[in-house]
Scaffold this motif. Sequence first.
Motif, short mmCIF file in Angstrom:
data_model
loop_
_atom_site.label_atom_id
_atom_site.label_comp_id
_atom_site.label_asym_id
_atom_site.label_seq_id
_atom_site.Cartn_x
_atom_site.Cartn_y
_atom_site.Cartn_z
N ASP A 246 0.87 -1.48 -0.04
CA ASP A 246 -0.07 0.20 -0.14
C ASP A 246 0.71 1.40 -0.24
N PHE B 267 0.48 4.59 -3.12
CA PHE B 267 0.27 5.50 -2.93
C PHE B 267 1.67 6.55 -2.96
N LEU C 297 2.09 7.30 -6.57
CA LEU C 297 0.37 8.41 -6.58
C LEU C 297 0.71 9.76 -6.09
N GLY D 28 -10.10 0.83 -6.64
CA GLY D 28 -9.23 1.01 -5.20
C GLY D 28 -9.39 -0.32 -4.47
N ARG E 96 -8.78 2.77 2.62
CA ARG E 96 -7.51 3.21 1.77
C ARG E 96 -7.83 3.14 -0.10
N PHE F 71 -7.47 5.64 -2.73
CA PHE F 71 -6.03 5.45 -3.45
C PHE F 71 -7.20 5.93 -4.61
#
Length: 421
Positions: free
Chosen positions: A7, A11, A14, A336, A342, A346
């Motif tokens: 994760d 991120f 991202l 997502g 989360r 995302f």
Amino acid sequence: MTDNRRDLLLFAGLGVLFAIIFVTQGTAYSLRVTVEALCYAMIAFGLSLQWGTAGLFNVGIMGFIAAGAFASLFVTFPVNQAFWDSEGPAMLGDVLVKVAIGAAAVFAVSCSGKIGLPKPLVTFLTLVTLAVAYLVVSASLDPTARYIEREAGFVGGLGLPVYFGWAAAGIVAGAIAWVVGKICLGLRSDYLAIATLGIAQIIKTFLKNADWLTRGTQTVSPLPWPVPGAAEVGFTAARASYLVLTAVMLVIVYMLLQRVYHAPWGRMMRAIRDNEDAASAMGKDVTKRRLEIFVFGCVLMGIGGATLIHFNTIFDPNGFVDLNHTFLIWVMVILGGPGNNRGAIFGALLVYVIWTMSEPVTLVIFDYIRTIGRDLFGWQAPADLNSRALAMRVFVIGLTITMVLRFAPKGVIPERLSRKA
């Protein structure tokens, strides 16, 4: 690789994508994209809660967003003194009294089965009472609406702080969800989809045509901000302040949802989602619990819609469309990972970036194609080639969701259930 590390890498990637946008598109535009993406993430939380945690199929997200947006507009927009100085308030109060009496009459008739009336007769009398109440209210509302539009333009607002408007947005969206849920959640799941789709169109149509209340297609602007505006601190600083506020709100909601997810209530909701019959056999009131989570999800949608319109400073009923405010939210949650908070964040951030950046990226690609085709092959590009770039965002989003469903059917960050013995 552990789930948390995976994760973190997602991120981080991202974050790199957003950094590229800031560098290439400029700070002001990038701040706008980021703030709007966070508003969509709040809405995605609501859908992930409903569908991912409870399996409720809500295809009327647009309606709850619009209802929350209007509620915030009404609470926060400056007072229209021309309305309050006219006969409008008294006339509108008379309409509201008739609405209350009509609602009470419909409720009383619908409960008449308790005194021994047969169910078919109760249904017939309820429909007749509802029709009579509608005709009476309409007969009173039409002249009232014409008077308000002629004398004051529209009702205006209450002039309260924006935070009160956002709270009202959640309350109004939740109240509408409660009414819809009370009617439909005890039936098969497809009835909920039909009801939410219908209520979304009803809300939009009402807001679009109620000029006396919303100015209709004339729009209402500028809406107030909860933070200092551009005139006070500068354009970039104002958007950055709004970004900080929305980010703090999102973090608070995320932490609360995480606690709910791991609490007994959250485990019970997932049990109902996975095996409704078993949960019911264990004594759980399935319909009541589904109503709770449906209302909570719509509260978040209403708040997300309110934060979005205040950032854009304009309320336009025509601006609420199913493609942007229902389909896009579903893509965010599916990509997502439903049932994972989360994943909702995302998916919202990534999909919104794809949605907004598809057009400028496509324009660059089209420019290269035009230049290379002309220089190497003497090809003359169509005159409307650039106008087709906007349509590419739908193609890119469709391609994205197709790839996700093929290679990650549970989402990029799927729900991770505890397997404790």
